[in-house]
Design a protein around this motif. Structure first.
Motif, PDB file in Angstrom:
ATOM      1  N   ALA A   1       0.841  -1.203   0.000  1.00 44.55           N
ATOM      2  CA  ALA A   1       0.000   0.000   0.000  1.00 44.55           C
ATOM      3  C   ALA A   1       0.874   1.250   0.000  1.00 44.55           C
TER       4      ALA A   1
ATOM      5  N   LEU B   1       1.024   4.092  -2.947  1.00 41.09           N
ATOM      6  CA  LEU B   1       0.843   5.533  -2.722  1.00 41.09           C
ATOM      7  C   LEU B   1       1.956   6.332  -3.397  1.00 41.09           C
TER       8      LEU B   1
ATOM      9  N   MET C   1      -5.423   0.874  -5.811  1.00 37.96           N
ATOM     10  CA  MET C   1      -5.538   1.588  -4.532  1.00 37.96           C
ATOM     11  C   MET C   1      -6.797   1.166  -3.789  1.00 37.96           C
TER      12      MET C   1
END
Length: 91
Positions: A45, A49, A73
């Protein structure tokens, strides 16, 4: 207290897409596997990002690229939310 109150929500779902739980003291193989999986999901994750930020900064990014990263995402946020719920439920 019900059995689900003492169960650990695992960082994956059943083949039917339902939450998976483990009844454990937190020291077994599946608990360690879940801990490892959570760490990998959180790292992924974070990497996602960073990738999204790069795409947003690049004015040549296509709508298809943005849709793809947004789909990933969404998956990552689902994983992170499951991890947060699981950790919040643990004593």
């Amino acid at each position: 207290m019900s059995d689900l109150d003492t169960a650990r929500l695992l960082p994956w779902v059943t083949p039917e897409g339902k939450p998976a739980y483990l009844f454990t003291d937190g020291t077994g193989y599946v608990s360690r596997l879940a801990d490892t999986m959570e760490a990998v999901q959180l790292d992924m994750a974070g990497d996602l990002l960073d990738h999204a930020a790069d795409l947003l900064d690049d004015h040549r990014t296509t709508p298809d690229q943005l849709r793809f990263v947004l789909a990933r995402m969404s998956e990552a946020l689902t994983d992170v939310r499951r991890i947060a719920v699981s950790r919040g439920a643990r004593p």
